[in-house]
Scaffold this motif. Structure first.
Motif, short mmCIF file in Angstrom:
data_model
loop_
_atom_site.label_atom_id
_atom_site.label_comp_id
_atom_site.label_asym_id
_atom_site.label_seq_id
_atom_site.Cartn_x
_atom_site.Cartn_y
_atom_site.Cartn_z
N UNK A 36 0.84 -1.20 0.00
CA UNK A 36 0.00 0.00 0.00
C UNK A 36 0.87 1.25 0.00
N UNK A 37 1.97 1.24 0.75
CA UNK A 37 2.89 2.38 0.76
C UNK A 37 3.45 2.61 -0.64
N UNK A 38 3.90 1.54 -1.29
CA UNK A 38 4.43 1.66 -2.65
C UNK A 38 3.37 2.16 -3.62
N UNK A 39 2.15 1.69 -3.42
CA UNK A 39 1.04 2.12 -4.27
C UNK A 39 0.83 3.63 -4.18
N UNK A 320 1.81 1.00 10.21
CA UNK A 320 2.30 1.44 8.91
C UNK A 320 1.14 1.83 8.01
N UNK A 321 0.10 1.03 8.00
CA UNK A 321 -1.06 1.33 7.17
C UNK A 321 -1.71 2.65 7.62
N UNK A 322 -1.80 2.85 8.93
CA UNK A 322 -2.50 4.02 9.47
C UNK A 322 -1.75 5.33 9.24
N UNK A 327 2.55 11.06 5.40
CA UNK A 327 4.00 11.19 5.26
C UNK A 327 4.43 11.08 3.81
N UNK A 328 3.82 10.17 3.07
CA UNK A 328 4.15 10.03 1.65
C UNK A 328 3.78 11.30 0.89
N UNK A 352 12.72 6.22 -2.44
CA UNK A 352 13.95 6.20 -1.64
C UNK A 352 13.81 6.97 -0.34
N UNK A 353 12.98 8.01 -0.35
CA UNK A 353 12.82 8.83 0.86
C UNK A 353 11.60 8.40 1.67
N UNK A 354 10.46 8.23 1.00
CA UNK A 354 9.21 8.02 1.72
C UNK A 354 9.14 6.66 2.40
N UNK A 355 9.64 5.61 1.75
CA UNK A 355 9.51 4.27 2.34
C UNK A 355 10.28 4.17 3.65
#
Length: 399
Positions: A36-39, A320-322, A327-328, A352-355
């Motif tokens: 989901x973060x990558x998405x 992480x989901x919440x 932040x992204x 590279x930064x957000x993850x």
């Protein structure tokens, strides 16, 4: 007391037996949350969703919605494991709902407060205005799928659905216990399919689509899949059960194949427009995979998913989901967009930064707002731990 005796005693007392960790499931949780973060990094780098405007090698990141499908099936499965081992007895509806609220709400409300502060003072979510007082009420009460309001966090939509499924979980369990798995899964799926078929033609039914009713069928599929861990009935043929369990990974693979074929043939715009039916097609594959993993099959995949880094990721996957979405957005819109060319360069820098930022922030957030509520089942226990830690710190101070 031996484990079997404990299980039997719990069943007689109407309580679920002790929970045991199932290898691989934490890894699934962690990878789904990371997906989901990558998405969201993809969404903020390549405009035009649901059209696939990015390069082909990252096109799969367009489908972050499917991670939520995994979460919903996994939620039903995980909640049903203990009842499945105790003749499908829940051990008390009030106790279940209280424990679910204790587990879900403190991190959610903390993440809501964080998201509101970021949306008000730094940057709102893309396509949303600053949150309003209505946003606070609607999202605070977990009714965002019923009432519209500017969203403070793009990931919060599914939490309301999850909470509503908790309310019907005891009913689903009662139906399964009384009438069997086939009746439960068939009835829920038939109702959901009827909603999907009638929605384009009946405005009143179309309103129900806002509730993503297909997730009820996915949740039920997870519950039914947990039956693989139920104690076999006396006299059940062990050989036949063994062959069926061995076939689970292959059944999961066969059930999954139609979904990527549909996506490849019809494209992303069609897929997103038909998530209702695509979700229903994907759900059985996820349920079968979870059943296979729970029985240790295939062993290589179980070992991979149970590696320590993936277990650790799974331990704070809810946090992480919440917390990741605001932040992204900060990284993509305020740090990357003004300095990096759009498209692939912006996407790679955002990743590279957000993850790492999202992972570090989620780990710290979980340490305060999630893990303590997992380890301690009430305010009294939390206060006792806090007092003990304070006493140790005082004792450690030099005189």
């Amino acid at each position: 007391m031996r484990p079997a005796a404990r299980t039997a005693g719990a069943a007689v007392a109407g309580r679920p037996p002790e929970r045991t960790r199932l290898a691989g499931l934490d890894g699934i949780r962690g990878l789904a949350a990371l997906f989901v973060v990558l998405h969201h990094c993809w969404l903020l780098s390549f405009p035009g969703y649901p059209a696939d405007t990015g390069p082909g090698w990252v096109g799969w990141l367009l489908y972050g919605h499917f991670a939520v499908v995994v979460f919903i099936v996994l939620s039903g499965f995980s909640l049903a494991v203990s009842p499945a081992r105790a003749e499908w007895r829940l051990g008390g509806v009030r106790r279940f709902l209280r424990r679910r609220a204790w587990r879900i709400l403190p991190p959610y409300w903390a993440a809501l407060a964080l998201s509101l502060v970021i949306a008000w003072t730094v940057v709102p979510q893309p396509g949303e205005g600053p949150p309003t007082a209505k946003s606070v009420v609607v999202y605070g009460l977990l009714v965002q799928d019923l009432f519209g309001a500017p969203s403070p966090n793009g990931a919060f939509w599914s939490i309301a659905v999850e909470a509503q499924l908790y309310l019907v979980f005891p009913i689903m369990l009662a139906v399964l216990r009384r009438y069997g798995a086939a009746v439960l899964l068939g009835a829920v799926t038939a109702i959901v399919a009827a909603i999907g078929a009638l929605a384009p033609h009946v405005p009143a039914v179309a309103l129900l689509i806002r509730l993503t009713p297909q997730f009820a069928a996915l949740f039920a599929a997870g519950i039914v899949a947990a039956g693989v861990l139920a104690v076999p009935r006396p006299g059940a043929p062990a050989a036949g059960r063994g062959r069926w369990l061995a076939a689970l990974p292959w059944l999961a693979l066969a059930a999954a194949v139609p979904v990527p074929v549909l996506i490849a043939v019809n494209g992303s715009v069609w897929t997103v427009a038909n998530f209702f039916w695509v979700d229903l097609a994907l759900g059985p594959a996820v349920a079968l995979l979870l059943a296979a993993l729970a029985t240790g099959r295939p062993a290589a995949l179980v070992r991979l998913l149970d590696l320590r880094p993936l277990r650790r990721l799974g331990s704070f996957s809810y946090s992480l989901y919440l917390t990741h979405a605001p932040l992204v957005v900060i990284v993509a819109q305020l740090l990357v967009a003004p300095r990096v060319p759009p498209g692939v360069p912006a996407f790679l820098v955002t990743l590279a930064v957000a993850v790492p930022v999202a992972l570090a922030a989620a780990w710290a957030f979980a340490a305060v707002f999630e893990l303590p509520f997992q380890r301690h089942r009430g305010w009294a226990a939390l206060r006792a731990v806090a007092r003990a830690r304070l006493a140790r710190r005082r004792a450690a101070r030099p005189a």
